[in-house]
Design a protein around this motif. Structure first.
Motif: not given
Length: 305
Positions: A22-27, A242-246
Motif C-alpha cells: 500500500e505504501i508503494s501504491l500511495v507513493r 496521500l502524504i498524510e496517509k503515507l
C-alpha cells in the motif's frame, strides 16, 4: 518456536507486506499526481504569460483607439466650423446675387435715359456756358441756353450716378466671385476632412473588432486558468491527503515491524527459559548469570536491549 507465535508472526508479516504494498501504491499515486501538477503549473505559467501579452496588446490598442477617437472628435469639430462658415458664405452669396440683379435692373433703366458719355455731356455744358458768357444773346436765346444747360446737368447727374452704380455693381461681382472661390475652398476642406473622418472610422471599427477578439481570447484564457488552477488545488489536496496517509502507513509499518521483532525475541526467550527449566528439573542447581536473567527478567527488558 511455539506454533501460535509462529502463526502470529506470519499474520503480522502478511500485514507488513500489505502495508508495504500500500505504501508503494500511495507513493506511485503521489508521484503521478505530482507529475500532473507540475505539468499543469507549467501550463498555467504559459497561459499567464500569454494573458499578459494579450493584456499589453489590449492596452496598446485601447490607447490607439483613444487617440483615433480624439482625432475624429477634433475633425468633427473642425468640419462643423467649416460647414457653418460655408452656410454663412452661401447666405452672403445669395444676398449679393439678389443685390446684383437689382443693380443690373437699375443700370438698365438708367442706361435708357443716358446714352451719351460723361465727357460729351461735360463738353456740351462747357460749350453752352462759353456761348452764354461770350455772346450777346437776347432773352429768348438766353433762356434756351439756360434750359439746355439744366437738362444737360440733370443728364450729367444721372450719368455720374450710373458710373457710381456700375462701380458698385463691379464690386459686388468681385465679392461674389471671391465668395464662390471661398465656398469652393470650404467644400474642398469639408470633403478632405470627411474623407479623413471616414478613414478614422474604419480604423476605429478595425481596432474595436481587434479589441473584442482579444477580450474574448483573454476571457477564454481566464476560464482555462481557473479550471487548471482548480485542478492544481484539487491535486494539492489529494497529494496532501496521500502524504498524510503515507505517513500513517509508515508509522503502522514501523509498529508492525517492531511487533514482529518483539514476538520473535519473545519466542526465542521462551525457548531458552524452557531449556533452563528442564535443566532445573534434572537437578542441576548451578545456573549461569544469563540463565538466571532469563528466568527472572521481564521479556520487555530483553526487547529494549
Amino acid at each position: 518456536m511455539d506454533t501460535s507465535i509462529n502463526g502470529s508472526v506470519e499474520d503480522l508479516q502478511k500485514k507488513l507486506d500489505m502495508i508495504s504494498n500500500e505504501i508503494s501504491l500511495v507513493r506511485s499515486q503521489i508521484k503521478e499526481l505530482k507529475k500532473e501538477r507540475i505539468i499543469l503549473i507549467s501550463e498555467l505559467k504559459d497561459l499567464r504569460s500569454q494573458r499578459r501579452k494579450l493584456i499589453n496588446k489590449l492596452k496598446e490598442l485601447r490607447a490607439a483607439l483613444r487617440e483615433y477617437n480624439n482625432k475624429k472628435k477634433k475633425l468633427i469639430d473642425e468640419i462643423r466650423k467649416y460647414r457653418s462658415e460655408k452656410r454663412e458664405k452661401i447666405q452672403q452669396f445669395r444676398e449679393l446675387l439678389n443685390l446684383l440683379r437689382e443693380k443690373r435692373e437699375q443700370l438698365q433703366i438708367l442706361g435708357k435715359e443716358v446714352r451719351l458719355p460723361i465727357s460729351v455731356i461735360k463738353k456740351e455744358i462747357e460749350r453752352l456756358e462759353w456761348i452764354q458768357q461770350t455772346r450777346i444773346l437776347n432773352v429768348e436765346e438766353e433762356n434756351q441756353i439756360i434750359k439746355k444747360i439744366q437738362r444737360l446737368e440733370e443728364l450729367l447727374d444721372k450719368a455720374l450716378q450710373i458710373k457710381k452704380e456700375k462701380n458698385k455693381y463691379l464690386e459686388i461681382r468681385a465679392t461674389i466671385t471671391s465668395l464662390k472661390l471661398q465656398i469652393n475652398e470650404l467644400k474642398d476642406k469639408i470633403s478632405n476632412i470627411s474623407e479623413n473622418i471616414n478613414n478614422l472610422k474604419e480604423k476605429i471599427r478595425s481596432l474595436r473588432q481587434q479589441i473584442e477578439e482579444l477580450n474574448k481570447q483573454v476571457e477564454d484564457i481566464n476560464e482555462e486558468i481557473t479550471q487548471k488552477q482548480e485542478r492544481v488545488n484539487n491535486l494539492s489536496k489529494q497529494i496532501n491527503d496521500l502524504i498524510e496517509k503515507l505517513n500513517n502507513l509508515r508509522e503502522e509499518h514501523q509498529k508492525t515491524l517492531k511487533e514482529i521483532e518483539r514476538r520473535k525475541i519473545s519466542a526465542i526467550l521462551m525457548e531458552k527459559r524452557k531449556k533452563v527449566m528442564e535443566k532445573l528439573k534434572k537437578g542441576e542447581k548451578r545456573l549461569t548469570l544469563e540463565e538466571l536473567k532469563l528466568l527472572y527478567s521481564d521479556t520487555d527488558e530483553f526487547f529494549e536491549e
